[in-house]
Motif scaffolding. Structure first.
Motif, PDB file in Angstrom:
ATOM      1  N   SER A 357       0.651  -0.992   0.046  1.00 53.00           N
ATOM      2  CA  SER A 357       0.078   0.086  -0.096  1.00 53.00           C
ATOM      3  C   SER A 357       0.874   1.426   0.022  1.00 53.00           C
ATOM      4  O   SER A 357       0.592   2.354  -0.468  1.00 53.00           O
ATOM      5  CB  SER A 357      -0.933  -0.040   1.157  1.00 53.00           C
ATOM      6  OG  SER A 357      -0.193   0.039   2.389  1.00 53.00           O
ATOM      7  N   ARG A 358       2.035   1.105   0.695  1.00 54.48           N
ATOM      8  CA  ARG A 358       2.909   2.247   0.741  1.00 54.48           C
ATOM      9  C   ARG A 358       3.393   2.637  -0.647  1.00 54.48           C
ATOM     10  O   ARG A 358       3.627   3.717  -1.152  1.00 54.48           O
ATOM     11  CB  ARG A 358       3.922   2.273   1.549  1.00 54.48           C
ATOM     12  CG  ARG A 358       3.469   2.073   2.959  1.00 54.48           C
ATOM     13  CD  ARG A 358       4.612   1.914   4.094  1.00 54.48           C
ATOM     14  NE  ARG A 358       5.370   3.218   4.267  1.00 54.48           N
ATOM     15  CZ  ARG A 358       6.376   3.714   4.311  1.00 54.48           C
ATOM     16  NH1 ARG A 358       7.428   2.520   4.397  1.00 54.48           N
ATOM     17  NH2 ARG A 358       6.897   4.852   4.550  1.00 54.48           N
ATOM     18  N   LEU A 359       3.876   1.714  -1.527  1.00 52.90           N
ATOM     19  CA  LEU A 359       4.229   1.834  -2.776  1.00 52.90           C
ATOM     20  C   LEU A 359       3.057   2.245  -3.663  1.00 52.90           C
ATOM     21  O   LEU A 359       3.278   3.564  -4.713  1.00 52.90           O
ATOM     22  CB  LEU A 359       4.725   0.727  -3.573  1.00 52.90           C
ATOM     23  CG  LEU A 359       6.128   0.158  -3.103  1.00 52.90           C
ATOM     24  CD1 LEU A 359       6.416  -1.181  -3.742  1.00 52.90           C
ATOM     25  CD2 LEU A 359       7.223   1.128  -3.063  1.00 52.90           C
ATOM     26  N   VAL A 360       1.941   1.976  -3.604  1.00 48.91           N
ATOM     27  CA  VAL A 360       0.779   2.372  -4.377  1.00 48.91           C
ATOM     28  C   VAL A 360       0.507   3.901  -3.938  1.00 48.91           C
ATOM     29  O   VAL A 360       0.214   4.688  -4.701  1.00 48.91           O
ATOM     30  CB  VAL A 360      -0.500   1.417  -4.141  1.00 48.91           C
ATOM     31  CG1 VAL A 360      -1.638   2.215  -4.810  1.00 48.91           C
ATOM     32  CG2 VAL A 360      -0.247   0.201  -4.604  1.00 48.91           C
ATOM     33  N   MET A 386      -7.778  -1.041  -1.394  1.00 53.69           N
ATOM     34  CA  MET A 386      -6.657  -1.408  -0.281  1.00 53.69           C
ATOM     35  C   MET A 386      -6.824  -0.497   0.947  1.00 53.69           C
ATOM     36  O   MET A 386      -6.229  -0.688   1.983  1.00 53.69           O
ATOM     37  CB  MET A 386      -5.321  -0.929  -1.202  1.00 53.69           C
ATOM     38  CG  MET A 386      -4.855  -1.770  -2.044  1.00 53.69           C
ATOM     39  SD  MET A 386      -3.033  -1.283  -2.638  1.00 53.69           S
ATOM     40  CE  MET A 386      -2.046  -2.144  -1.476  1.00 53.69           C
ATOM     41  N   GLY A 387      -7.956   0.401   0.853  1.00 50.03           N
ATOM     42  CA  GLY A 387      -8.387   1.095   2.099  1.00 50.03           C
ATOM     43  C   GLY A 387      -7.603   2.285   2.253  1.00 50.03           C
ATOM     44  O   GLY A 387      -7.403   2.781   3.485  1.00 50.03           O
ATOM     45  N   LEU A 388      -6.745   2.732   1.398  1.00 54.49           N
ATOM     46  CA  LEU A 388      -6.029   3.829   1.224  1.00 54.49           C
ATOM     47  C   LEU A 388      -6.804   4.995   1.492  1.00 54.49           C
ATOM     48  O   LEU A 388      -8.020   5.311   0.836  1.00 54.49           O
ATOM     49  CB  LEU A 388      -5.124   4.010   0.014  1.00 54.49           C
ATOM     50  CG  LEU A 388      -3.949   3.058   0.097  1.00 54.49           C
ATOM     51  CD1 LEU A 388      -3.161   3.405  -1.108  1.00 54.49           C
ATOM     52  CD2 LEU A 388      -2.868   3.232   1.144  1.00 54.49           C
ATOM     53  N   GLN A 392      -4.609  11.241  -0.041  1.00 56.02           N
ATOM     54  CA  GLN A 392      -3.267  10.819  -0.563  1.00 56.02           C
ATOM     55  C   GLN A 392      -3.295  11.005  -2.221  1.00 56.02           C
ATOM     56  O   GLN A 392      -2.062  11.080  -2.558  1.00 56.02           O
ATOM     57  CB  GLN A 392      -2.891   9.570  -0.016  1.00 56.02           C
ATOM     58  CG  GLN A 392      -2.763   9.478   1.659  1.00 56.02           C
ATOM     59  CD  GLN A 392      -2.095   8.015   1.730  1.00 56.02           C
ATOM     60  OE1 GLN A 392      -1.198   7.797   1.513  1.00 56.02           O
ATOM     61  NE2 GLN A 392      -3.154   7.235   2.510  1.00 56.02           N
ATOM     62  N   VAL A 393      -4.333  11.036  -2.763  1.00 55.54           N
ATOM     63  CA  VAL A 393      -4.314  10.971  -4.089  1.00 55.54           C
ATOM     64  C   VAL A 393      -4.385  12.292  -4.818  1.00 55.54           C
ATOM     65  O   VAL A 393      -5.052  13.258  -4.784  1.00 55.54           O
ATOM     66  CB  VAL A 393      -5.351  10.163  -4.952  1.00 55.54           C
ATOM     67  CG1 VAL A 393      -5.550  10.482  -6.281  1.00 55.54           C
ATOM     68  CG2 VAL A 393      -5.594   9.049  -4.343  1.00 55.54           C
ATOM     69  N   HIS A 394      -3.004  12.561  -5.363  1.00 56.68           N
ATOM     70  CA  HIS A 394      -2.767  13.974  -6.076  1.00 56.68           C
ATOM     71  C   HIS A 394      -3.676  14.089  -6.951  1.00 56.68           C
ATOM     72  O   HIS A 394      -3.932  13.463  -8.123  1.00 56.68           O
ATOM     73  CB  HIS A 394      -1.115  14.013  -6.433  1.00 56.68           C
ATOM     74  CG  HIS A 394      -0.866  15.466  -6.852  1.00 56.68           C
ATOM     75  ND1 HIS A 394      -0.573  16.488  -6.243  1.00 56.68           N
ATOM     76  CD2 HIS A 394      -0.769  15.765  -8.162  1.00 56.68           C
ATOM     77  CE1 HIS A 394      -0.266  17.449  -6.803  1.00 56.68           C
ATOM     78  NE2 HIS A 394      -0.465  17.153  -8.068  1.00 56.68           N
ATOM     79  N   GLY A 395      -4.389  15.432  -7.182  1.00 55.52           N
ATOM     80  CA  GLY A 395      -5.210  15.983  -8.147  1.00 55.52           C
ATOM     81  C   GLY A 395      -6.507  15.191  -8.316  1.00 55.52           C
ATOM     82  O   GLY A 395      -7.203  15.226  -9.290  1.00 55.52           O
TER      83      GLY A 395
END
Length: 434
Positions: A357-360, A386-388, A392-395
């Protein structure tokens, strides 16, 4: 953590709201190796009636905490409650300053201090430059003689705005006073924006140093130590200092930050450790990047490792092939830093195929602008799966469209059929896209 000889300390004038005992304990617990102890009313008052007993207690505590110490004499209103730093060696009534400096030397001797530091002062308007210089020479000669007898190294600090404010003036003064007069350097006072000038200042001072104070500067004002906060690029400066062979204390001097002393001291030490490692790693060159990236966690601590790796990678102009090679052979911690520092589209796609999940999350940072719309939508869907957190998603606000809404609606129906619910932030996004 880093074994090049630099020893970091913290100035007690940055703990003005703490008892000295508490300040020393916190400084040691954070991992500093020493303190720059400013003699003052509220910490160690050089005019206290029970001074010998106080000094003995401080010496015992320093030994228990294994802290080195230098003595600083820049307390603002210690000698005159109405005039900052007065009197100085340049004033008509300089005897009070001379007596204080001799007391400071005696205290330094009793504490087994590595140095006692002092400065010239500002020339009084009614005193001619020549007379001020002669007063300074006479005063420094007496201080030097007292220090020689006590076996205490003297560090004279050139200070902007004072009679002695640069290296050349200090060298002239030393020529008239004698070799006992060594050097205290405040790196913030190098006052140069160009990296080479600051590093050169450190290299020139190196052979004469007995004390180093460290802080940043912005527009001539002392700043805390934080990447991007001030004007000095510290990694090469610290590397240059280590290369001179200096083994004394490098003490953080932030007297204006006492209101947040424990937090500022902790962040300053992290900054110094990362900066020192960065200076060494940059000097090692591109050929050692893989080794340095792997060693970052051990050298600067896991909490600082990712930021350190990113800054190291950004120091070089790496080709896509070099980046790919580093990514291929690195562990997931190193890969995450590479994705954030110098992403290559193929590596983003590789990260989005992983189950880490950290790479994603790293691939969905600013680098995600390189993904096609179709790839980006699939990546957002995977983040939800993945429950992120979608924050955190840019844009996200700019790129989210009706097609992403359709895909999220399909995922929600699948979840509901399986008796599961969508994360709240995904539901909010879906509602917005309808």
């Amino acid at each position: 953590m880093i074994g090049t000889g630099l020893r970091f300390g913290y100035g007690t004038n940055g703990f003005a709201n703490h008892r000295l005992e508490d300040a020393l304990t916190i400084i040691a617990e954070l991992g500093y190796e020493g303190v720059a102890l400013t003699l003052d009313h509220h910490h160690l008052d050089p005019f206290a009636a029970d001074l010998p007993a106080r000094v003995a207690r401080v010496a015992k505590r320093l030994a228990e905490l294994r802290l080195g110490v230098v003595i600083e004499t820049g307390a603002r209103y210690l000698l005159n409650p109405r005039h900052k730093h007065a009197p100085t060696l340049l004033d008509d009534d300089s005897d009070a300053r001379l007596d204080f400096l001799k007391r400071a030397i005696d205290i330094a001797a009793d504490l087994n201090a590595e140095a006692m530091s002092f400065w010239a002062g500002v020339r009084p308007p009614h005193v001619s430059p020549d007379e001020a210089w002669q007063r300074l020479v006479r005063g420094c000669a007496q201080v030097a003689a007292h220090a020689d007898n006590a076996g205490v190294p003297l560090g004279f600090e050139p200070e902007p705005g004072m009679l002695v404010e640069n290296f050349e003036q200090w060298d002239r003064l030393r020529g008239e006073v004698g070799e006992t007069l060594r050097l205290t350097l405040d790196i913030g006072h190098c006052r140069a924006n160009e990296l080479e000038e600051v590093a050169e200042c450190v290299r020139r001072a190196g052979p004469h140093l007995v004390n180093v104070q460290i802080d940043d500067m912005r527009r001539g004002v002392h700043e805390h130590l934080e990447f991007g906060a001030g004007e000095i690029d510290f990694p090469p400066v610290l590397h240059s200092l280590a290369q001179t062979g200096y083994t004394g204390l490098v003490a953080v001097e932030l007297p204006r930050h006492s209101h947040a002393a424990p937090d500022v001291a902790a962040r300053s030490l992290n900054f110094l450790r990362v900066s020192q490692w960065l200076g060494e790693a940059r000097a090692a060159g591109e050929g050692n990047l893989a080794t340095e990236l792997a060693a970052a966690g051990r050298k600067v601590g896991r909490a600082n490792a990712e930021m350190a790796r990113i800054r190291l990678l950004q120091s070089f102009q790496l080709s896509p092939q070099q980046v790919s090679d580093l990514y291929r052979y690195g562990d997931n911690e190193e890969k995450r830093a590479i994705l954030r520092a110098c992403p290559v589209p193929d590596l983003l796609r590789d990260a989005l195929r992983s189950n880490d999940s950290r790479l994603v999350a790293a691939a969905l940072g600013p680098a995600a602008a390189q993904l096609t719309d179709a790839e980006w939508r699939q990546a957002v869907l995977k983040a939800v799966f993945m429950g992120l957190q979608l924050a955190q998603v840019h844009g996200l606000n700019e790129r989210a469209d009706a097609e992403l809404g359709r895909m999220l609606d399909g995922l929600r129906k699948e979840r509901e059929a399986a008796g599961r619910i969508m994360p709240a932030d995904a539901i909010s996004l879906l509602e917005r896209l309808r």
